[in-house]
Structure formats: structure tokens, C-alpha cells
Design a protein around this motif. Structure first.
Motif, PDB file in Angstrom:
ATOM      1  N   ARG A  61      44.699  38.114  14.042  1.00  0.00           N
ATOM      2  CA  ARG A  61      45.181  39.243  14.851  1.00  0.00           C
ATOM      3  C   ARG A  61      46.336  38.801  15.744  1.00  0.00           C
ATOM      4  N   GLU A  63      46.431  38.855  18.866  1.00  0.00           N
ATOM      5  CA  GLU A  63      45.868  38.089  19.972  1.00  0.00           C
ATOM      6  C   GLU A  63      45.705  36.608  19.616  1.00  0.00           C
ATOM      7  N   VAL A  98      50.721  42.837  21.464  1.00  0.00           N
ATOM      8  CA  VAL A  98      49.538  42.917  22.337  1.00  0.00           C
ATOM      9  C   VAL A  98      49.857  43.702  23.596  1.00  0.00           C
ATOM     10  N   GLU A  99      50.987  43.389  24.222  1.00  0.00           N
ATOM     11  CA  GLU A  99      51.309  43.959  25.535  1.00  0.00           C
ATOM     12  C   GLU A  99      51.856  45.390  25.461  1.00  0.00           C
ATOM     13  N   LYS A 100      52.614  45.684  24.411  1.00  0.00           N
ATOM     14  CA  LYS A 100      53.316  46.962  24.357  1.00  0.00           C
ATOM     15  C   LYS A 100      52.720  47.959  23.372  1.00  0.00           C
ATOM     16  N   TYR A 101      52.104  47.447  22.295  1.00  0.00           N
ATOM     17  CA  TYR A 101      51.658  48.339  21.215  1.00  0.00           C
ATOM     18  C   TYR A 101      50.147  48.291  20.971  1.00  0.00           C
ATOM     19  N   ASN A 102      49.394  47.790  21.950  1.00  0.00           N
ATOM     20  CA  ASN A 102      47.935  47.739  21.805  1.00  0.00           C
ATOM     21  C   ASN A 102      47.526  46.993  20.536  1.00  0.00           C
ATOM     22  N   SER A 103      48.291  45.945  20.237  1.00  0.00           N
ATOM     23  CA  SER A 103      48.032  45.058  19.088  1.00  0.00           C
ATOM     24  C   SER A 103      48.246  45.728  17.735  1.00  0.00           C
ATOM     25  N   ARG A 104      48.932  46.842  17.715  1.00  0.00           N
ATOM     26  CA  ARG A 104      49.215  47.532  16.452  1.00  0.00           C
ATOM     27  C   ARG A 104      50.684  47.342  16.083  1.00  0.00           C
TER      28      ARG A 104
END
Length: 208
Positions: A61, A63, A98-104
Motif C-alpha cells: 500500500r 502507507e 496518503v496525505e492528499k488522496y486518502n491513499s487512493r
């Protein structure tokens, strides 16, 4: 033969010849495809798969990659070209996701191109393969084959993409991208193309 008819015949032959053409990269989700596509610059798909088959067992992922430092990741991917720079870009991209796109992984060209290490070709690969968008990523195979066939004449991948988009119907673009790559690998090779065995030879200005 009128150009429109010639293009249609080329696409029909590609359909018959490479009905199952698809990306050679191994991945399980859009993020893994993005990482593999970043790694593929100046590196064969086979070598990328050798790296990612091992890499994705430990890091799956954004993360997971975001927690690494460039030296750690560089050791994992050193089998590919420009691995130090790719390591920095993959980690930076992971942190942005992670920070801007909720890990998507975003599904818009402009947002993908804004990520470190993601150029237009890589962004279009993700859109085409992961999100089913009608894009035509122009790699070395697509560039070479489309020019030999007279489908494009521009000197840059970006302009070549524009020419192909103007010629190939939207519903055919996803498949055509993979089929042109398959043809470039199997028949229309950079050196010593197999023109006598080519099913498109009669439609090719450079056919021998």
C-alpha cells in the motif's frame, strides 16, 4: 485505398492477430500498477515483474512505501535502471497519495501527471489499464509501429498520441494500445522486423 478504410483494416487485423493483448506488468490494484509503471522506464517489463513480484510481498500500500527511506527502497529495486531516482519518486508519490488522496490513486490525467516520477505515458497507462479509460499511451513500441504503418508522423510521443487519438475510434483505443505493443514485440521489432511474416505488410508503407 482511402485512409479511413486503411485504418479500419489495420485495426481489424490487429484484433484478429492479438485478441488477448494486455499489459505484461504484474499488479493487484491501481497503486501497484502505478509503482510498476514508474519502474518500467528504461527497464523491460520482465525485469520489472521480477522486482515487483518480490517487492509487493512486503510492501503493498502507499502507507508501506511512505514509511521507507530512499536508500531502503533503492536496495529493493536496484535491478532496474535509474533505481535511485525511482526510489525517491515512488516514496514521494506514496506520501502524496496518503496525505492528499486518502491513499487512493487519482483517476484524472492532470492529477496523475502531478505526481513525482509520473509522466504522460505512465499516467495514460494507469488510466487505460486500471481505470478502463480510452487512452493510447505511447511507448517505444507504439511510437515505432505507428510511424512505420504511417498512422503517425510526429517526432514526439505527445504529438504521436494526438495523431493516433484522431484516427482511432474511442472504443478501440484501449485495445489498440496493447495490440500495437504486441505487434512491436513479436513482429515489427526495432531491428530486423519480420516483414515477410507480417499480417499488415500489404498496408504498410515500409513493408518489405
Amino acid at each position: 485505398m482511402p485512409e479511413g478504410r486503411r485504418v479500419r483494416e489495420i485495426l481489424e487485423i490487429l484484433d484478429r492477430t492479438y485478441p488477448d493483448a494486455r499489459t505484461a506488468l504484474h499488479f493487484n490494484n491501481p497503486f501497484q500498477l502505478l509503482v510498476a509503471a514508474i519502474l518500467s522506464a528504461q527497464t523491460t517489463d520482465r525485469q520489472v515483474n521480477s522486482i515487483t513480484d518480490r517487492l509487493f510481498r512486503h510492501y503493498r500500500r502507499p502507507e508501506d512505501f511512505a514509511r521507507l527511506n530512499p536508500e531502503e527502497l533503492a536496495r529493493e529495486i536496484q535491478g532496474c535502471g535509474l533505481y535511485r531516482n525511482k526510489s525517491k519518486n515512488i516514496i514521494a508519490t506514496s506520501r502524496i497519495l496518503v496525505e492528499k488522496y486518502n491513499s487512493r490513486v487519482p483517476d484524472r490525467l492532470e492529477e496523475l501527471e502531478s505526481l513525482p516520477g509520473v509522466g504522460r505515458k505512465t499516467a495514460n497507462v494507469v488510466l487505460n489499464v486500471a481505470f478502463g479509460r480510452p487512452t493510447i499511451p505511447v511507448d517505444t513500441h507504439v511510437f515505432r509501429v505507428s510511424h512505420r504503418l504511417g498512422l503517425a508522423r510526429s517526432k514526439t510521443p505527445e504529438k504521436t498520441e494526438e495523431e493516433l487519438v484522431s484516427l482511432i475510434p474511442e472504443e478501440r483505443r484501449r485495445a489498440a494500445h496493447h495490440q500495437l505493443i504486441a505487434h512491436g514485440r513479436q513482429v515489427c521489432t526495432a531491428r530486423s522486423p519480420r516483414c515477410p511474416a507480417c499480417p499488415l505488410a500489404h498496408l504498410c508503407p515500409e513493408g518489405k
